[in-house]
Design an enzyme around this catalytic site. Structure first.
Site, short mmCIF file in Angstrom:
data_model
loop_
_atom_site.label_atom_id
_atom_site.label_comp_id
_atom_site.label_asym_id
_atom_site.label_seq_id
_atom_site.Cartn_x
_atom_site.Cartn_y
_atom_site.Cartn_z
N GLY A 104 0.79 -1.24 0.00
CA GLY A 104 0.00 0.00 0.00
C GLY A 104 0.82 1.28 0.00
O GLY A 104 0.32 2.33 0.38
N SER A 105 2.08 1.21 -0.47
CA SER A 105 2.87 2.44 -0.47
C SER A 105 2.30 3.48 -1.44
O SER A 105 2.35 4.68 -1.17
CB SER A 105 4.35 2.16 -0.75
OG SER A 105 4.55 1.75 -2.07
N ASN A 106 1.73 3.02 -2.55
CA ASN A 106 1.08 3.98 -3.47
C ASN A 106 -0.16 4.58 -2.84
O ASN A 106 -0.41 5.78 -2.99
CB ASN A 106 0.72 3.29 -4.78
CG ASN A 106 1.87 3.27 -5.76
OD1 ASN A 106 2.19 4.27 -6.38
ND2 ASN A 106 2.53 2.12 -5.87
N LEU A 116 -9.27 -9.54 -10.10
CA LEU A 116 -9.97 -8.98 -11.26
C LEU A 116 -11.27 -8.32 -10.79
O LEU A 116 -12.02 -8.92 -10.03
CB LEU A 116 -10.28 -10.12 -12.24
CG LEU A 116 -10.79 -9.72 -13.62
CD1 LEU A 116 -9.73 -8.95 -14.39
CD2 LEU A 116 -11.19 -10.97 -14.40
N ASN A 131 -6.16 2.00 -12.79
CA ASN A 131 -5.16 1.10 -12.24
C ASN A 131 -3.78 1.61 -12.61
O ASN A 131 -3.61 2.30 -13.62
CB ASN A 131 -5.36 -0.30 -12.84
CG ASN A 131 -4.35 -1.31 -12.30
OD1 ASN A 131 -4.06 -1.34 -11.10
ND2 ASN A 131 -3.79 -2.13 -13.18
N HIS A 190 -0.01 0.02 -13.46
CA HIS A 190 0.69 -1.23 -13.75
C HIS A 190 2.18 -0.90 -13.90
O HIS A 190 2.53 0.04 -14.62
CB HIS A 190 0.14 -1.85 -15.04
CG HIS A 190 0.66 -3.22 -15.26
ND1 HIS A 190 0.19 -4.32 -14.58
CD2 HIS A 190 1.66 -3.68 -16.07
CE1 HIS A 190 0.85 -5.39 -14.96
NE2 HIS A 190 1.75 -5.04 -15.87
C1 GAR Z 1 3.05 -1.30 -7.55
O1 GAR Z 1 4.29 -1.27 -8.17
C2 GAR Z 1 1.94 -1.46 -8.56
O2 GAR Z 1 2.22 -0.85 -9.79
C3 GAR Z 1 1.93 -2.96 -8.74
O3 GAR Z 1 2.09 -3.48 -7.45
C4 GAR Z 1 2.91 -2.57 -6.69
C5 GAR Z 1 2.21 -2.32 -5.38
O4 GAR Z 1 3.04 -1.60 -4.52
N1 GAR Z 1 0.69 -3.39 -9.33
C6 GAR Z 1 0.61 -4.46 -10.12
O5 GAR Z 1 1.57 -5.18 -10.39
C7 GAR Z 1 -0.78 -4.75 -10.67
N2 GAR Z 1 -0.72 -5.69 -11.73
P1 GAR Z 1 2.42 -0.88 -3.24
O6 GAR Z 1 1.48 -1.88 -2.57
O7 GAR Z 1 3.59 -0.58 -2.37
O8 GAR Z 1 1.70 0.35 -3.71
#
Ligand code: GAR
Length: 188
Positions: free
Chosen positions: A12-14, A87, A102, A104
């Site tokens: 969940g850093s984003n 999904l 989303n 990616h």
């Molecule tokens: C992020 O890099 C995001 O782009 C990726 O998972 C990571 C989650 O990081 N998403 C995917 O690969 C979706 N197919 P986070 O939990 O630290 O935000």
């Protein structure tokens, strides 16, 4: 105040970065985190940020309108997927047409589809000797990683880069661009 739902399955850093981007702004947003994973660190981040967080199971997500109703009740304007691995079912897509995005961590259509997420992608990028990779922010439809692209940003992959190096570059791009796109779409 705009109401924004952020779905995350892991760290969940984003999600945290987006909330922090809007902190202290005059026109801000009201955030609600949702997760399918009771062990996800995003739950702890929500607690620290004082953001509402909902844990849901497969039954609620795929076989009920519980989430649609909850989000409609709070006037959700945008659904942001940030490391969310399930999904999205048709009932949610239809209820929030054109309002689900989303991020990616690759240059779609490359390295997309079911099973392509997080570090798996960066390992594949390095193993294939790619010289560039990047991020894709796109609308969500009923297929993995296929909706209309909103924004793509590239970065170099050096011959000496490990998958972890690539992951740091990608995270830096995500932290800069994802909140800006959210802000633009909310029009605030
Ligand atoms: C992020 O890099 C995001 O782009 C990726 O998972 C990571 C989650 O990081 N998403 C995917 O690969 C979706 N197919 P986070 O939990 O630290 O935000």
């Amino acid at each position: 105040m705009s109401s924004v739902a952020v779905f995350a399955s892991g760290s969940g850093s984003n999600a945290e970065n987006i909330v922090k981007y809007f902190e202290g702004r005059l026109f801000s947003a009201d955030f609600h985190f949702l997760t399918n994973n009771k062990k996800a660190f995003v739950i702890e981040r929500a607690r620290k940020l004082n953001v509402k967080c909902t844990l849901f199971n497969r039954e609620e997500f795929y076989n009920s309108d519980a989430i649609v109703e909850k989000l409609q009740d709070e006037g959700c304007e945008l659904i942001v997927l940030a490391g969310f691995l399930w999904l999205v079912p048709e009932n949610i897509i239809n209820a929030f047409k054109g309002k689900i995005i989303n991020i990616h961590p690759a240059l779609l259509p490359k390295y997309g589809g079911k099973g392509m997420y997080g570090s798996k992608i960066h390992e594949a990028v390095v193993a294939n000797g790619e010289t560039e990779t990047g991020i894709t922010i796109h609308y969500v439809d009923e297929n993995y990683d296929e909706g209309k692209i909103i924004h793509q940003v590239k970065c170099d992959v050096l011959p000496t880069d490990t998958a972890a190096d690539v992951e740091s570059k990608i995270h830096a791009l995500e932290y800069k661009h994802y909140p800006e796109v959210v802000e633009k779409l909310l029009n605030i």
